[in-house]
Design a protein around this motif. Sequence first.
Motif, PDB file in Angstrom:
ATOM      1  N   ARG A 275       0.829  -1.215   0.000  1.00  0.00           N
ATOM      2  CA  ARG A 275       0.000   0.000   0.000  1.00  0.00           C
ATOM      3  C   ARG A 275       0.862   1.263   0.000  1.00  0.00           C
ATOM      4  N   GLN A 276       1.973   1.208   0.716  1.00  0.00           N
ATOM      5  CA  GLN A 276       2.839   2.386   0.858  1.00  0.00           C
ATOM      6  C   GLN A 276       3.667   2.673  -0.378  1.00  0.00           C
ATOM      7  N   HIS A 277       4.051   1.626  -1.105  1.00  0.00           N
ATOM      8  CA  HIS A 277       5.026   1.816  -2.180  1.00  0.00           C
ATOM      9  C   HIS A 277       4.508   1.483  -3.580  1.00  0.00           C
ATOM     10  N   TYR A 278       3.293   0.994  -3.699  1.00  0.00           N
ATOM     11  CA  TYR A 278       2.773   0.594  -5.006  1.00  0.00           C
ATOM     12  C   TYR A 278       1.393   1.196  -5.231  1.00  0.00           C
ATOM     13  N   PRO A 279       0.936   1.289  -6.488  1.00  0.00           N
ATOM     14  CA  PRO A 279      -0.381   1.880  -6.777  1.00  0.00           C
ATOM     15  C   PRO A 279      -1.513   1.120  -6.081  1.00  0.00           C
TER      16      PRO A 279
END
Length: 414
Positions: free
Chosen positions: A77-81
């Motif tokens: 969730r933090q690093h990907y769409p």
Amino acid sequence: MKAASIRKALKVLGPGLITGASDDDPSGIATYSQAGAQFGLSTLWTALVTFPLMAAIQGMCARIGLVTSQGLTATIRQHYPKPFLYLILLLSFPAITLNIGADIQGMGAVFHMVFPAVSVSVFCIVITFLLMIIIIRYPYQKIASILKWLCISLLLYIIVPFMVDLRWEVVARNTFLPSMHFDKMSASIIVAILGTTISPYLFYWQATMEAEDMVHRRIVVDKKVLNGMRTDVNTGMLFSNIVMFFIILTTGTVLYPAGIRQIDTVDQAARALEPLAGKLTYLIFATGVLGTGLLAIPVLAGAQSYMLAETLGWTEGLDKKFAQAKPFYFSIIISLLVGLLLQFSGINPLKALLYTAILYGVTAPVLVAVILHIGNNKKIMYNNTNSWFSNFLGIITLVVMTAAASILIWFQLS
């Protein structure tokens, strides 16, 4: 071994042991039993092949949890769409929910087999609400200690083959010389074995439990911690694959030569052993189903709730009291109740278990690719990225699972 010695050994081990043992749940037992009954000993080699692959992937997940101090879903969730995250959840949730329901149904069937005066449905309801109470009532540390002791029930499956006549030269040949058939049935069982062994829900659970364990122990990630994690994970995965090997060995040695090729229910697998290998073997097999179900269902429901909580930003944690994390615990309750409904749906439990394993086998390659990408991302992992050997095994895992799933889809459409 004395109880004190066992407690000391289990204390050294942690999330890796629990993750590995929970992999041999009723879904796994059903899949391995069907493999042995349908194909004899010809699938024994899969236990040898899957060990380094699952150890590598689970090791990556554990490292992600330690380094980021959060679960796999939170990292994605933090690093990907976000659409990508939702796609992964969409692929994972149906299989996990079906797995929970099939495990509850399988345990209920085995309890009914031992106590035929009580219906399967009653046992399923009792099991579901008992698990709810345990998960909500006890903190993570207590649940973890219970889960570790339940791991011992899996040792029962190692005993069974030594209670029947074995030709060890045949066992060795099928273990070290793989044999495969290019047909729909063979492809289905290989994908099912891969799916139930390298299961997506274990990826989420491993990362989250490592992160929680680190918080509870208040440790700093260093080489010693990473080495300890690697030992824990490798031990758990080895334990899992040894049990898998002996379940296939038992059913392949006892059921296959007797002409029993189709197992329609989990309790039928146990019943089929009784006239061929004796009542003690049948009871051992049944006890193993119950122990592994109690071990695996909290892991399944917990993994799914962690995924949902990390996606929606809820307060999460099995170490939290119910009042502190109501949405998190309500999602566990709902997943157990939805799983319970499978008993009243008319779906065959063993088919549900096999379908679950196949669904895992089809969806796992997507997650393996994501885990590989995270494990090599310096922005996330800093100086703790994957080693070349982990990447090598991870790529092999991705290729093998993608190829197996593609072959199965090809047979389904042809």
